[in-house]
Design a protein around this motif. Structure first.
Motif, PDB file in Angstrom:
ATOM      1  N   PRO A  90      -6.035   8.556  17.737  1.00 48.86           N
ATOM      2  CA  PRO A  90      -7.072   9.656  18.315  1.00 48.86           C
ATOM      3  C   PRO A  90      -8.641   9.304  17.964  1.00 48.86           C
ATOM      4  N   ILE A  91      -8.837   7.974  17.296  1.00 48.11           N
ATOM      5  CA  ILE A  91     -10.266   7.633  17.116  1.00 48.11           C
ATOM      6  C   ILE A  91     -10.190   6.091  17.817  1.00 48.11           C
ATOM      7  N   SER A  92     -11.564   5.632  18.001  1.00 48.45           N
ATOM      8  CA  SER A  92     -11.421   4.389  18.574  1.00 48.45           C
ATOM      9  C   SER A  92     -12.656   3.734  18.274  1.00 48.45           C
ATOM     10  N   GLY A  93     -13.158   2.683  18.666  1.00 44.59           N
ATOM     11  CA  GLY A  93     -14.407   1.871  18.375  1.00 44.59           C
ATOM     12  C   GLY A  93     -14.460   1.591  16.838  1.00 44.59           C
ATOM     13  N   ASN A  94     -15.985   1.620  16.466  1.00 42.55           N
ATOM     14  CA  ASN A  94     -16.246   1.540  15.157  1.00 42.55           C
ATOM     15  C   ASN A  94     -15.559   2.446  14.424  1.00 42.55           C
ATOM     16  N   THR A  95     -15.338   3.718  14.576  1.00 41.52           N
ATOM     17  CA  THR A  95     -14.510   4.551  13.797  1.00 41.52           C
ATOM     18  C   THR A  95     -13.298   4.249  13.316  1.00 41.52           C
ATOM     19  N   LEU A  96     -12.379   3.779  14.310  1.00 44.37           N
ATOM     20  CA  LEU A  96     -11.049   3.123  14.127  1.00 44.37           C
ATOM     21  C   LEU A  96     -11.297   2.024  13.267  1.00 44.37           C
ATOM     22  N   ASP A  97     -12.277   0.877  13.668  1.00 41.41           N
ATOM     23  CA  ASP A  97     -12.496  -0.358  12.819  1.00 41.41           C
ATOM     24  C   ASP A  97     -12.674   0.033  11.426  1.00 41.41           C
ATOM     25  N   ASP A  98     -13.389   1.138  11.171  1.00 42.27           N
ATOM     26  CA  ASP A  98     -13.690   1.382   9.813  1.00 42.27           C
ATOM     27  C   ASP A  98     -12.534   1.827   8.892  1.00 42.27           C
ATOM     28  N   ALA A  99     -11.892   2.959   9.745  1.00 41.08           N
ATOM     29  CA  ALA A  99     -10.696   3.458   9.225  1.00 41.08           C
ATOM     30  C   ALA A  99      -9.337   2.418   8.694  1.00 41.08           C
ATOM     31  N   LEU A 100      -9.264   1.633   9.692  1.00 45.58           N
ATOM     32  CA  LEU A 100      -8.229   0.626   9.239  1.00 45.58           C
ATOM     33  C   LEU A 100      -8.581  -0.554   8.383  1.00 45.58           C
ATOM     34  N   GLY A 101     -10.188  -0.689   8.387  1.00 43.60           N
ATOM     35  CA  GLY A 101     -10.384  -1.757   7.334  1.00 43.60           C
ATOM     36  C   GLY A 101     -10.391  -1.159   6.127  1.00 43.60           C
ATOM     37  N   SER A 102     -10.670   0.148   6.020  1.00 45.01           N
ATOM     38  CA  SER A 102     -10.626   0.793   4.543  1.00 45.01           C
ATOM     39  C   SER A 102      -9.293   0.820   4.033  1.00 45.01           C
ATOM     40  N   SER A 103      -8.241   1.117   4.961  1.00 45.40           N
ATOM     41  CA  SER A 103      -6.717   1.170   4.457  1.00 45.40           C
ATOM     42  C   SER A 103      -6.259  -0.404   4.197  1.00 45.40           C
ATOM     43  N   PHE A 104      -6.777  -1.177   4.982  1.00 36.08           N
ATOM     44  CA  PHE A 104      -6.359  -2.804   4.612  1.00 36.08           C
ATOM     45  C   PHE A 104      -7.072  -3.155   3.473  1.00 36.08           C
ATOM     46  N   ALA A 105      -8.133  -2.854   3.043  1.00 32.85           N
ATOM     47  CA  ALA A 105      -8.305  -2.903   1.640  1.00 32.85           C
ATOM     48  C   ALA A 105      -7.612  -2.333   0.395  1.00 32.85           C
ATOM     49  N   ARG A 106      -7.212  -1.364   0.679  1.00 34.77           N
ATOM     50  CA  ARG A 106      -6.253  -0.593  -0.348  1.00 34.77           C
ATOM     51  C   ARG A 106      -4.931  -1.337  -0.207  1.00 34.77           C
ATOM     52  N   ALA A 107      -4.440  -1.787   0.691  1.00 35.19           N
ATOM     53  CA  ALA A 107      -3.030  -2.605   0.890  1.00 35.19           C
ATOM     54  C   ALA A 107      -3.282  -3.862   0.133  1.00 35.19           C
ATOM     55  N   LEU A 108      -4.423  -4.584   0.358  1.00 36.81           N
ATOM     56  CA  LEU A 108      -4.725  -5.769  -0.383  1.00 36.81           C
ATOM     57  C   LEU A 108      -4.966  -5.644  -1.829  1.00 36.81           C
ATOM     58  N   ARG A 109      -5.303  -4.208  -2.188  1.00 39.74           N
ATOM     59  CA  ARG A 109      -5.284  -4.417  -3.920  1.00 39.74           C
ATOM     60  C   ARG A 109      -4.002  -4.481  -4.244  1.00 39.74           C
ATOM     61  N   LEU A 110      -2.852  -4.029  -3.625  1.00 41.54           N
ATOM     62  CA  LEU A 110      -1.658  -4.072  -4.193  1.00 41.54           C
ATOM     63  C   LEU A 110      -1.024  -5.643  -3.989  1.00 41.54           C
ATOM     64  N   PHE A 111      -1.390  -6.221  -2.779  1.00 37.97           N
ATOM     65  CA  PHE A 111      -1.053  -7.884  -2.477  1.00 37.97           C
ATOM     66  C   PHE A 111      -2.300  -8.552  -2.904  1.00 37.97           C
ATOM     67  N   TYR A 112      -2.672  -8.498  -3.990  1.00 32.18           N
ATOM     68  CA  TYR A 112      -3.961  -9.024  -4.387  1.00 32.18           C
ATOM     69  C   TYR A 112      -3.984 -10.677  -4.137  1.00 32.18           C
TER      70      TYR A 112
END
Length: 489
Positions: A63-85
């Motif tokens: 439902p979103i695209s461009g920088n908005t999609l990039d920011d949203a997925l980048g944020s959840s990616f960082a949260r997943a990295l917290r668990l897979f440090y």
């Protein structure tokens, strides 16, 4: 892949590339793990010069695209990295001056790569409407998986990279992961975690309550009895020889066997075993599995397509996940924990003795690869490796030397279609160009329950004969738009 890569449509264009740091600090449960320095096991080190693993999913249009999609997925990616440090760390090669080198995983938190790209003119149908894999698929994953060829490179390259590519009518999320630190099961574990975190949204920050299993990061699950770290008998890491092979001489295809087709193949294989009287004592309680039936069907067809003489020896190597098979191996273990089973016969035997017989060879190879429930077998194997290291390359399992072998990795048990990021389940799965050679196959769960998908790499002339083999293709569900050729990989 900075700039533009050609392929179907307008090719792939990188919009941005950045390093994403894990959301800090790591959760409390990780404080008891080895999060500062991880000493790699023999199962890790034997793959230290192997190509990175690359797998990804095609999703509907978000439902979103461009920088908005990039920011949203980048944020959840960082949260997943917290668990897979540890995936945000780096490998460190220490040339010790005594003719040996050690390789360890330093959990430095330097980050994982995150790439945002677009593919103007590329539609989902360009990927899904043919059994042949178009060249653009290799550009939907980030860097060259064969880059880490020296000590300097291995310390500089991120262990994990994700590429989000916006297509005309969908988005492809590709994950690239160092095979020295984890196997394909761990890659999908990370992707399952990332998708669930993103699906739950920014407001739900307690990632410790996920339905996805928490990762187990410690590597001493089997009780190390080898030196730590393990000295490798080379003065420099690049002295570990990588076999050379022509990556352009293969063609890729993606084949799906419906649940009904898989059921028929499985019934036929088991029926042939019973009718042929194949050691009923040995087969009691050990029926051919659906995947073994599909692989046997593939093995027989590839032998025909390769036009192997009846007396020609042929082999089929199978990668076996030891999670759930070896005592003390936690299901959420993040690392390499696979065994290799190998079935061997002549091409004449594979063809003449039937589907059930070929499937039984594969069944025995899987059973022999690891003594289920007995971690002594695994420990002894790892101790032998520490004394005399041998390194695994895909060319040693597939057909680079002799054109008579097959090798299958991945698993139908891995959760591919559960990776809903919040706007719909995946349409399909595709891997990148890492670890691909003539005779390499990967298996995945299919789009519907009971389906099995096979991604196969093989020489173009053999591929042409394989897709023209009516006995083989009768079991395959063709794409909705039929059989068209987009080109070779």
């Amino acid at each position: 892949m900075d700039g533009r890569a050609t392929g179907v449509g307008g090719g792939v264009r990188v919009v941005s590339r950045r390093m994403v740091l894990p959301l800090m600090p790591p959760p409390p449960a990780l404080k008891e793990e080895e999060v500062d320095l991880i000493h790699l096991t023999p199962l890790d080190l034997r793959l230290v010069r192997t190509d990175y693993i690359q797998n990804g999913i095609l999703l509907p249009t978000p439902p979103i695209s461009g920088n908005t999609l990039d920011d949203a997925l980048g944020s959840s990616f960082a949260r997943a990295l917290r668990l897979f440090y540890p995936f945000a760390g780096r490998l460190a090669a220490d040339e010790r001056g005594d003719g040996t080198v050690t390789v360890s995983l330093r959990c430095t938190g330097e980050g994982a790569e995150f790439v945002h790209a677009t593919a103007p003119g590329v539609a989902a149908a360009d990927i899904t409407s043919s059994v042949y894999t178009p060249p653009v698929v290799s550009e939907l994953h980030s860097f060259d998986p064969a880059l880490a060829v020296s000590a300097a490179a291995i310390e500089a390259i991120p262990l994990l990279s994700a590429q989000v590519t916006e297509l005309d009518d969908g988005v492809f999320i590709g994950v690239t992961l160092s095979h020295a630190v984890a196997d394909g099961t761990a890659l999908w574990h990370f992707l399952n975690t990332w998708s669930e975190i993103h699906r739950r949204g920014e407001g739900d920050v307690d990632d410790g309550e996920l339905s996805t299993l928490p990762p187990v990061l410690r590597r001493r699950w089997i009780g190390d009895t080898w030196p730590v770290p393990i000295p490798l008998p080379f003065s420099k890491l690049e002295h570990i020889a990588r076999p050379e092979f022509d990556r352009t001489s293969i063609q890729e295809c993606f084949l799906t066997f419906s649940a009904a087709s898989v059921k028929n193949l499985t019934a036929r294989a088991n029926g042939e075993l019973l009718a042929g009287g194949t050691s009923t004592t040995a087969t009691a309680g050990a029926a051919i599995s659906p995947l073994q039936a599909v692989m046997a069907h593939l093995w027989r067809a590839v032998c025909r397509a390769r036009r192997l003489p009846a007396e020609q020896g042929t082999s089929y190597s199978v990668v076996v996940d030891c999670r759930g098979r070896v005592d003390g191996m936690p299901p959420g273990y993040v690392g390499n924990v696979v065994a290799f089973g190998k079935a061997e016969a002549t091409a004449g035997e594979v063809e003449e003795k039937g589907l059930g017989w070929a499937a039984w060879l594969l069944h025995r190879a899987v059973a022999a690869s690891v003594d289920e429930g007995n971690n002594n077998v695994m420990r002894e194997s790892m101790e032998r490796w520490a004394r005399r290291p041998e390194f695994v390359f895909m060319t040693s399992l597939s057909s680079a030397a002799g054109a008579a072998a097959l090798a299958t990795g991945s698993s139908t048990w891995l959760d591919v279609f559960g990776n809903d990021f919040g706007w719909g389940r995946p349409v399909t799965v595709r891997s990148g160009k890492g670890n691909k050679a003539d005779g390499k196959a990967a298996v995945f769960e299919g789009p519907e329950p009971g389906d099995v998908s096979v991604e196969l790499c093989i020489s173009p002339d053999v591929m042409e004969r394989l897709v023209a083999d009516e006995e083989f293709m009768d079991a395959v569900s063709l794409p909705a738009k039929g059989l068209t050729v987009h080109g070779s990989s």
